[in-house]
Design a protein around this motif. Structure first.
Motif, PDB file in Angstrom:
ATOM      1  N   SER A  95      14.185  -5.148 -18.777  1.00 50.56           N
ATOM      2  CA  SER A  95      14.564  -3.872 -18.179  1.00 50.56           C
ATOM      3  C   SER A  95      13.319  -3.088 -17.785  1.00 50.56           C
ATOM      4  CB  SER A  95      15.388  -3.072 -19.193  1.00 50.56           C
ATOM      5  OG  SER A  95      15.524  -1.737 -18.794  1.00 50.56           O
ATOM      6  N   GLU A  96      13.492  -2.226 -16.787  1.00 54.19           N
ATOM      7  CA  GLU A  96      12.422  -1.332 -16.371  1.00 54.19           C
ATOM      8  C   GLU A  96      12.351  -0.110 -17.265  1.00 54.19           C
ATOM      9  OE1 GLU A  96      14.968  -2.186 -14.382  1.00 54.19           O
ATOM     10  OE2 GLU A  96      14.187  -3.208 -12.632  1.00 54.19           O
ATOM     11  N   MET A  97      13.372   0.102 -18.123  1.00 52.38           N
ATOM     12  CA  MET A  97      13.441   1.329 -18.915  1.00 52.38           C
ATOM     13  C   MET A  97      13.248   1.131 -20.410  1.00 52.38           C
ATOM     14  SD  MET A  97      16.219   3.707 -17.224  1.00 52.38           S
ATOM     15  CE  MET A  97      17.160   3.097 -15.869  1.00 52.38           C
ATOM     16  N   ILE A  98      13.626  -0.028 -20.926  1.00 48.41           N
ATOM     17  CA  ILE A  98      13.494  -0.261 -22.365  1.00 48.41           C
ATOM     18  C   ILE A  98      12.880  -1.642 -22.607  1.00 48.41           C
ATOM     19  CG2 ILE A  98      15.846  -1.149 -22.596  1.00 48.41           C
ATOM     20  CD1 ILE A  98      15.879   0.207 -25.384  1.00 48.41           C
ATOM     21  N   ARG A  99      12.010  -1.708 -23.590  1.00 45.86           N
ATOM     22  CA  ARG A  99      11.297  -2.952 -23.895  1.00 45.86           C
ATOM     23  C   ARG A  99      12.208  -3.935 -24.627  1.00 45.86           C
ATOM     24  NH1 ARG A  99       5.764  -3.248 -24.678  1.00 45.86           N
ATOM     25  NH2 ARG A  99       5.782  -1.007 -24.652  1.00 45.86           N
ATOM     26  N   CYS A 100      12.706  -3.549 -25.809  1.00 54.70           N
ATOM     27  CA  CYS A 100      13.585  -4.404 -26.594  1.00 54.70           C
ATOM     28  C   CYS A 100      14.252  -3.582 -27.681  1.00 54.70           C
ATOM     29  CB  CYS A 100      12.820  -5.575 -27.204  1.00 54.70           C
ATOM     30  SG  CYS A 100      11.674  -5.117 -28.514  1.00 54.70           S
ATOM     31  N   ALA A 101      15.199  -4.190 -28.395  1.00 54.19           N
ATOM     32  CA  ALA A 101      15.923  -3.468 -29.435  1.00 54.19           C
ATOM     33  C   ALA A 101      15.135  -3.382 -30.741  1.00 54.19           C
ATOM     34  CB  ALA A 101      17.263  -4.141 -29.692  1.00 54.19           C
ATOM     35  N   VAL A 102      14.366  -4.406 -31.067  1.00 52.22           N
ATOM     36  CA  VAL A 102      13.680  -4.439 -32.363  1.00 52.22           C
ATOM     37  C   VAL A 102      12.356  -3.685 -32.375  1.00 52.22           C
ATOM     38  CG1 VAL A 102      14.789  -6.564 -33.134  1.00 52.22           C
ATOM     39  CG2 VAL A 102      12.645  -6.695 -31.870  1.00 52.22           C
ATOM     40  N   ASN A 103      11.715  -3.547 -31.227  1.00 51.36           N
ATOM     41  CA  ASN A 103      10.427  -2.851 -31.161  1.00 51.36           C
ATOM     42  C   ASN A 103      10.319  -2.095 -29.822  1.00 51.36           C
ATOM     43  OD1 ASN A 103       7.834  -2.029 -31.718  1.00 51.36           O
ATOM     44  ND2 ASN A 103       6.896  -4.013 -31.288  1.00 51.36           N
ATOM     45  N   PRO A 104      11.152  -1.074 -29.619  1.00 56.37           N
ATOM     46  CA  PRO A 104      11.200  -0.425 -28.312  1.00 56.37           C
ATOM     47  C   PRO A 104       9.911   0.281 -27.902  1.00 56.37           C
ATOM     48  CG  PRO A 104      12.574   0.740 -29.886  1.00 56.37           C
ATOM     49  CD  PRO A 104      12.101  -0.497 -30.555  1.00 56.37           C
ATOM     50  N   ASP A 105       9.103   0.709 -28.869  1.00 51.15           N
ATOM     51  CA  ASP A 105       7.863   1.403 -28.541  1.00 51.15           C
ATOM     52  C   ASP A 105       6.676   0.468 -28.369  1.00 51.15           C
ATOM     53  OD1 ASP A 105       9.159   3.855 -28.594  1.00 51.15           O
ATOM     54  OD2 ASP A 105       8.861   4.056 -30.757  1.00 51.15           O
TER      55      ASP A 105
END
Length: 117
Positions: A95-105
């Protein structure tokens, strides 16, 4: 009226407020980053506003709904678009907006959950 001559209203999602109006020479899509008065924002949504003139609706204004953001250091090119993070990880959201669920930052480099897909 051409898109590059349209007034574009920049609206911050939280707290909800209008940041101002600008004329852009490009058409921002959700997920794009926008620099506005020295601050970086992520475009979350784009809305078109039309006006009835001589019996026809014409594009009158564009509204961009944004949130404050920092440009990600890690990006991957997938299917003709940039996504945040390392796209080779099975947890990447592509996604262009979120990296992933486990380590979004992030970052992806030192993530304990990294799994090659």
């Amino acid at each position: 009226m051409e898109a590059d001559s349209l007034s574009t209203e920049i609206i911050l999602i939280h707290p909800h407020q209008t940041l101002g109006k600008v004329k852009l020479d490009w058409m921002p899509q959700p997920g794009n980053y926008l620099e506005f008065y020295g601050q970086t924002y992520t475009v979350l949504e784009r809305r078109h506003r039309y006006q009835l003139k001589t019996g026809r609706y014409q594009l009158h204004q564009i509204a961009l709904y944004v949130q404050c953001a920092t440009r990600p250091d890690e990006k991957s090119w997938i299917d003709g678009r940039w996504v945040i993070g390392d796209a080779s990880c099975s947890y990447n959201a592509c996604s262009e907006m979120i990296r992933c669920a486990v380590n979004p930052d992030g970052p992806c480099k030192s993530c304990n959950f990294y799994e090659k897909s």
